[in-house]
Design a protein around this motif. Structure first.
Motif, PDB file in Angstrom:
ATOM      1  N   PHE A   1      -9.299  -3.577  -1.774  1.00 56.28           N
ATOM      2  CA  PHE A   1     -10.592  -2.928  -1.566  1.00 56.28           C
ATOM      3  C   PHE A   1     -11.640  -3.496  -2.524  1.00 56.28           C
ATOM      4  O   PHE A   1     -11.347  -3.786  -3.677  1.00 56.28           O
ATOM      5  N   SER A   2     -12.856  -3.617  -2.005  1.00 57.13           N
ATOM      6  CA  SER A   2     -14.007  -3.922  -2.835  1.00 57.13           C
ATOM      7  C   SER A   2     -14.990  -2.762  -2.660  1.00 57.13           C
ATOM      8  O   SER A   2     -15.681  -2.665  -1.645  1.00 57.13           O
ATOM      9  N   ALA A   3     -15.010  -1.852  -3.629  1.00 53.49           N
ATOM     10  CA  ALA A   3     -15.867  -0.662  -3.559  1.00 53.49           C
ATOM     11  C   ALA A   3     -16.696  -0.588  -4.830  1.00 53.49           C
ATOM     12  O   ALA A   3     -16.185  -0.784  -5.929  1.00 53.49           O
ATOM     13  N   PHE A   4     -17.994  -0.311  -4.681  1.00 54.83           N
ATOM     14  CA  PHE A   4     -18.890  -0.325  -5.835  1.00 54.83           C
ATOM     15  C   PHE A   4     -19.510   1.036  -6.137  1.00 54.83           C
ATOM     16  O   PHE A   4     -20.123   1.212  -7.189  1.00 54.83           O
ATOM     17  N   SER A   5     -19.369   2.003  -5.246  1.00 50.63           N
ATOM     18  CA  SER A   5     -19.942   3.328  -5.489  1.00 50.63           C
ATOM     19  C   SER A   5     -18.827   4.343  -5.713  1.00 50.63           C
ATOM     20  O   SER A   5     -17.685   4.126  -5.295  1.00 50.63           O
ATOM     21  N   ALA A   6     -19.171   5.453  -6.363  1.00 53.72           N
ATOM     22  CA  ALA A   6     -18.185   6.510  -6.588  1.00 53.72           C
ATOM     23  C   ALA A   6     -17.687   7.064  -5.259  1.00 53.72           C
ATOM     24  O   ALA A   6     -16.488   7.301  -5.075  1.00 53.72           O
ATOM     25  N   GLU A   7     -18.602   7.258  -4.317  1.00 56.06           N
ATOM     26  CA  GLU A   7     -18.213   7.744  -2.989  1.00 56.06           C
ATOM     27  C   GLU A   7     -17.310   6.738  -2.294  1.00 56.06           C
ATOM     28  O   GLU A   7     -16.329   7.099  -1.640  1.00 56.06           O
ATOM     29  N   GLY A   8     -17.622   5.460  -2.453  1.00 56.41           N
ATOM     30  CA  GLY A   8     -16.812   4.419  -1.847  1.00 56.41           C
ATOM     31  C   GLY A   8     -15.402   4.384  -2.420  1.00 56.41           C
ATOM     32  O   GLY A   8     -14.426   4.199  -1.696  1.00 56.41           O
ATOM     33  N   ARG A   9     -15.289   4.586  -3.723  1.00 54.86           N
ATOM     34  CA  ARG A   9     -13.964   4.587  -4.352  1.00 54.86           C
ATOM     35  C   ARG A   9     -13.132   5.774  -3.885  1.00 54.86           C
ATOM     36  O   ARG A   9     -11.919   5.660  -3.681  1.00 54.86           O
ATOM     37  N   GLU A  10     -13.772   6.925  -3.681  1.00 57.17           N
ATOM     38  CA  GLU A  10     -13.056   8.095  -3.164  1.00 57.17           C
ATOM     39  C   GLU A  10     -12.571   7.837  -1.733  1.00 57.17           C
ATOM     40  O   GLU A  10     -11.435   8.161  -1.374  1.00 57.17           O
ATOM     41  N   GLU A  11     -13.445   7.242  -0.917  1.00 58.23           N
ATOM     42  CA  GLU A  11     -13.061   6.951   0.467  1.00 58.23           C
ATOM     43  C   GLU A  11     -11.961   5.890   0.513  1.00 58.23           C
ATOM     44  O   GLU A  11     -11.075   5.944   1.371  1.00 58.23           O
ATOM     45  N   ALA A  12     -12.013   4.940  -0.408  1.00 54.44           N
ATOM     46  CA  ALA A  12     -10.983   3.899  -0.455  1.00 54.44           C
ATOM     47  C   ALA A  12      -9.613   4.515  -0.730  1.00 54.44           C
ATOM     48  O   ALA A  12      -8.603   4.109  -0.142  1.00 54.44           O
ATOM     49  N   HIS A  13      -9.586   5.512  -1.613  1.00 53.52           N
ATOM     50  CA  HIS A  13      -8.329   6.190  -1.922  1.00 53.52           C
ATOM     51  C   HIS A  13      -7.785   6.910  -0.682  1.00 53.52           C
ATOM     52  O   HIS A  13      -6.594   6.811  -0.356  1.00 53.52           O
ATOM     53  N   ALA A  14      -8.673   7.621   0.029  1.00 51.75           N
ATOM     54  CA  ALA A  14      -8.254   8.343   1.240  1.00 51.75           C
ATOM     55  C   ALA A  14      -7.811   7.370   2.329  1.00 51.75           C
ATOM     56  O   ALA A  14      -6.820   7.614   3.030  1.00 51.75           O
ATOM     57  N   LEU A  15      -8.523   6.259   2.461  1.00 47.04           N
ATOM     58  CA  LEU A  15      -8.181   5.266   3.466  1.00 47.04           C
ATOM     59  C   LEU A  15      -6.830   4.621   3.157  1.00 47.04           C
ATOM     60  O   LEU A  15      -6.013   4.400   4.057  1.00 47.04           O
ATOM     61  N   ARG A  16      -6.575   4.354   1.894  1.00 42.30           N
ATOM     62  CA  ARG A  16      -5.289   3.763   1.511  1.00 42.30           C
ATOM     63  C   ARG A  16      -4.133   4.691   1.894  1.00 42.30           C
ATOM     64  O   ARG A  16      -3.087   4.242   2.374  1.00 42.30           O
ATOM     65  N   GLU A  17      -4.320   5.991   1.684  1.00 43.16           N
ATOM     66  CA  GLU A  17      -3.262   6.942   2.039  1.00 43.16           C
ATOM     67  C   GLU A  17      -3.001   6.937   3.545  1.00 43.16           C
ATOM     68  O   GLU A  17      -1.851   7.044   3.988  1.00 43.16           O
ATOM     69  N   LYS A  18      -4.059   6.810   4.337  1.00 46.16           N
ATOM     70  CA  LYS A  18      -3.878   6.767   5.802  1.00 46.16           C
ATOM     71  C   LYS A  18      -3.171   5.486   6.229  1.00 46.16           C
ATOM     72  O   LYS A  18      -2.337   5.499   7.139  1.00 46.16           O
ATOM     73  N   LEU A  19      -3.505   4.402   5.584  1.00 52.01           N
ATOM     74  CA  LEU A  19      -2.848   3.135   5.922  1.00 52.01           C
ATOM     75  C   LEU A  19      -1.371   3.166   5.563  1.00 52.01           C
ATOM     76  O   LEU A  19      -0.535   2.558   6.245  1.00 52.01           O
ATOM     77  N   ASP A  20      -1.038   3.901   4.512  1.00 51.41           N
ATOM     78  CA  ASP A  20       0.366   3.981   4.083  1.00 51.41           C
ATOM     79  C   ASP A  20       1.247   4.712   5.096  1.00 51.41           C
ATOM     80  O   ASP A  20       2.478   4.617   5.030  1.00 51.41           O
ATOM     81  N   THR A  21       0.633   5.425   6.046  1.00 45.03           N
ATOM     82  CA  THR A  21       1.442   6.108   7.063  1.00 45.03           C
ATOM     83  C   THR A  21       2.115   5.113   8.012  1.00 45.03           C
ATOM     84  O   THR A  21       2.998   5.492   8.779  1.00 45.03           O
TER      85      THR A  21
END
Length: 261
Positions: free
Chosen positions: A37-57
């Protein structure tokens, strides 16, 4: 007797096939989702974490039969991100490269806040207020009639992107230097349509007839802008126009008051 032999043979082949399938499934099983992930905002980093969890399914799925479009659909649930690349690395890994999109423009929707558009001209989502997810505000677009769905379309929008690209090339950042872009149209003669670009210090760039060579006209305007003193950048107007008779770009004009209204 022959029937028993035939049945035994069929059963043996079925068992063999099942054993081979089980072995292949054990080998071709997704055990790693490598999402960069390349995320530069706090909101982006939070979404990156949630997206990673979905991908792990998708862990434990068969890599041979895994449809990468299913992963693309998951990333698409987060419009603030762009999927740059995705590939299977047999037998056990899927690699993804995902980057946060740059909110750049805000386009007011009547009675329903703002449509947010990225630097590539892609509609991202609506917001109640014009607040950029990283910091500050997005460039406010005024006077444009846009269709904000997917790749944004509308009269003079491609020219706006050309202006943005020219700004980026010279100044490094469009949003950091520009507050608004207003499209002013002349109903009698489109040749007198123009972009009014409000710079952050206060000076305004007027790009006339933006349908013709918008990037070149912007480059000319920026030459004049960069030549101004700090005091002159606080107010005034820089106007770039092409000659109606020859089409030649005329030297940029700087004045304290606009001749365009």
């Amino acid at each position: 007797m022959k029937k028993r032999v035939l049945i035994s043979t069929v059963v043996a082949f079925v068992l063999l096939f099942a054993a081979i399938a089980a072995g292949l499934n054990a080998i071709f099983t997704v055990t790693h989702i490598r999402a960069e992930f390349s995320a530069f905002s706090a909101e982006g980093r939070e979404e990156a974490h949630a997206l990673r969890e979905k991908l792990d399914t998708f862990l434990g799925k068969s890599s041979a039969f895994l449809d990468l479009d299913d992963l693309r659909d998951v990333v698409a649930e987060y419009p603030g991100f762009r999927l740059d690349s995705i590939e299977k690395k047999y037998p056990t890994t899927v690699r993804l490269s995902i980057s946060e999109r740059n909110e750049t423009y805000a386009y007011a929707r009547e009675g329903s806040g703002y449509a947010i558009i990225d630097e590539e001209g892609i509609y991202l989502y609506d917001k109640a207020e014009n607040v950029n997810r990283a910091e500050g505000a997005n460039i406010l677009l005024e006077g444009f009639a846009l269709t904000a769905e997917g790749a944004v379309t509308g009269e003079y929008f491609p020219e706006l992107l050309a202006v943005s690209s020219a700004m980026e090339e010279t100044l490094g950042s469009f949003r950091a230097n520009v507050v608004y872009v207003r499209l002013v149209q002349d109903t009698a003669n489109p040749r007198y349509d123009y972009f009014r670009i409000g710079m952050r210090e206060g000076v305004v760039l007027d790009i006339l007839n933006p349908a013709d060579r918008p990037a070149e006209k912007t480059a000319r305007a920026l030459e004049a802008y960069l030549a101004l003193s700090d005091e002159d950048r606080i107010f005034g107007f820089i106007t770039v126009v092409d000659s109606p008779s020859t089409g030649e770009l005329l030297p940029p004009d700087y004045s304290r008051e606009s001749s365009l209204g």
